[in-house]
Design a protein around this motif. Structure first.
Motif, mmCIF file in Angstrom:
data_model
loop_
_atom_site.group_PDB
_atom_site.id
_atom_site.type_symbol
_atom_site.label_atom_id
_atom_site.label_comp_id
_atom_site.label_asym_id
_atom_site.label_seq_id
_atom_site.Cartn_x
_atom_site.Cartn_y
_atom_site.Cartn_z
ATOM 1 N N PHE A 125 0.847 -1.196 0.000
ATOM 2 C CA PHE A 125 0.000 0.000 0.000
ATOM 3 C C PHE A 125 0.881 1.243 0.000
ATOM 4 C CE2 PHE A 125 -2.397 3.470 1.856
ATOM 5 C CZ PHE A 125 -3.560 3.412 1.106
ATOM 6 N N PRO A 126 0.608 2.215 -0.887
ATOM 7 C CA PRO A 126 1.455 3.408 -0.999
ATOM 8 C C PRO A 126 1.157 4.452 0.088
ATOM 9 C CG PRO A 126 -0.311 3.506 -2.610
ATOM 10 C CD PRO A 126 -0.433 2.177 -1.913
ATOM 11 N N ALA A 127 1.496 4.119 1.324
ATOM 12 C CA ALA A 127 1.165 4.973 2.467
ATOM 13 C C ALA A 127 1.830 6.341 2.394
ATOM 14 C CB ALA A 127 1.546 4.277 3.764
ATOM 15 N N ASN A 128 2.976 6.444 1.748
ATOM 16 C CA ASN A 128 3.646 7.735 1.635
ATOM 17 C C ASN A 128 2.983 8.634 0.594
ATOM 18 O OD1 ASN A 128 5.565 7.136 3.599
ATOM 19 N ND2 ASN A 128 6.907 6.165 2.113
ATOM 20 N N GLU A 129 2.280 8.038 -0.357
ATOM 21 C CA GLU A 129 1.645 8.809 -1.423
ATOM 22 C C GLU A 129 0.159 9.050 -1.197
ATOM 23 O OE1 GLU A 129 3.471 6.038 -2.013
ATOM 24 O OE2 GLU A 129 5.268 6.826 -2.980
ATOM 25 N N GLY A 176 -3.924 -3.939 -10.511
ATOM 26 C CA GLY A 176 -4.310 -4.245 -9.135
ATOM 27 C C GLY A 176 -4.487 -3.002 -8.298
ATOM 28 N N GLY A 177 -4.703 -3.209 -7.023
ATOM 29 C CA GLY A 177 -4.879 -2.098 -6.112
ATOM 30 C C GLY A 177 -5.118 -2.569 -4.694
ATOM 31 N N TRP A 178 -5.618 -1.670 -3.870
ATOM 32 C CA TRP A 178 -5.789 -1.938 -2.448
ATOM 33 C C TRP A 178 -7.130 -1.411 -1.950
ATOM 34 C CZ3 TRP A 178 -1.795 0.588 -4.790
ATOM 35 C CH2 TRP A 178 -0.564 -0.087 -4.846
ATOM 36 N N THR A 179 -7.640 -2.047 -0.923
ATOM 37 C CA THR A 179 -8.774 -1.550 -0.163
ATOM 38 C C THR A 179 -8.322 -1.463 1.286
ATOM 39 O OG1 THR A 179 -10.375 -2.610 -1.620
ATOM 40 C CG2 THR A 179 -11.143 -2.019 0.570
ATOM 41 N N VAL A 180 -8.595 -0.331 1.934
ATOM 42 C CA VAL A 180 -8.228 -0.135 3.337
ATOM 43 C C VAL A 180 -9.434 0.436 4.072
ATOM 44 C CG1 VAL A 180 -6.729 1.112 4.945
ATOM 45 C CG2 VAL A 180 -5.788 0.254 2.797
ATOM 46 N N ILE A 185 -10.523 2.784 -1.671
ATOM 47 C CA ILE A 185 -10.194 1.843 -2.742
ATOM 48 C C ILE A 185 -9.196 2.582 -3.632
ATOM 49 C CG2 ILE A 185 -11.035 0.502 -4.693
ATOM 50 C CD1 ILE A 185 -13.731 0.318 -3.227
ATOM 51 N N VAL A 186 -7.981 2.052 -3.739
ATOM 52 C CA VAL A 186 -6.883 2.720 -4.406
ATOM 53 C C VAL A 186 -6.367 1.859 -5.553
ATOM 54 C CG1 VAL A 186 -4.550 3.684 -4.096
ATOM 55 C CG2 VAL A 186 -6.212 3.806 -2.221
#
Length: 155
Positions: free
Chosen positions: A56-60, A81-85, A149-150
């Motif tokens: 996950f791109p936490a810095n961006e 792809g991507g992420w859900t948090v 959703i990223v």
């Protein structure tokens, strides 16, 4: 179903299921991860017990300052792809959403939509690298959460 719609569906499903799965963690995580990987989602990381998913791109992509309840990562941005948090919100939903909106805009994201209607805040944001869809709402149990959703902007 092509890979991209299957992956988007999987990420959305993870957003819905992650809070419900928190009591069953590892066996259910493995089943969901396997199903998404077979649907063409690539490597999958489901965290139903808190923590950010791998990569996950936490810095961006700034997140609301709250407890991360769970999330899911599938594939890489380059592969669609991507992420859900999902983050726990401990204040009123409207100020929480306004804070998230300000954070994302402050990080260089442009909003194509951003608003708060009938107790739910939602927005769609993007920058040169990422697209972010976020909502702040009641999770059905009385707890407010922010769901992100990223994905990549070119995916």
């Amino acid at each position: 179903m092509t890979k991209k719609p299957a992956l988007i569906l999987a990420l959305a499903l993870a957003a819905v299921l992650t809070p419900a799965l928190s009591s069953c963690a590892n066996p259910v995580e493995q089943i969901v991860e396997g199903a998404v990987e077979q649907a063409g989602g690539g490597d999958v990381d489901l965290n139903s017990d808190g923590g950010l998913p791998d990569g996950f791109p936490a810095n961006e992509v700034p997140l609301y300052d709250g407890e991360v309840i769970g999330g899911m990562g599938a594939g890489t941005v380059d592969s669609g792809g991507g992420w859900t948090v999902i983050v726990k919100v401990d204040e009123e939903r409207e100020p929480a959403f306004q804070s998230i909106d300000s954070q994302l805009k402050g990080a260089g994201f442009e909003a194509s939509y951003s608003g708060f209607v009938e107790g739910v805040g939602s927005g769609a944001y993007s920058d040169a690298e990422y697209s972010v869809i976020v909502s702040v709402a009641d999770d059905g149990s009385g707890q407010s959460t922010a769901t992100y959703i990223v994905g990549g902007t070119t995916s």
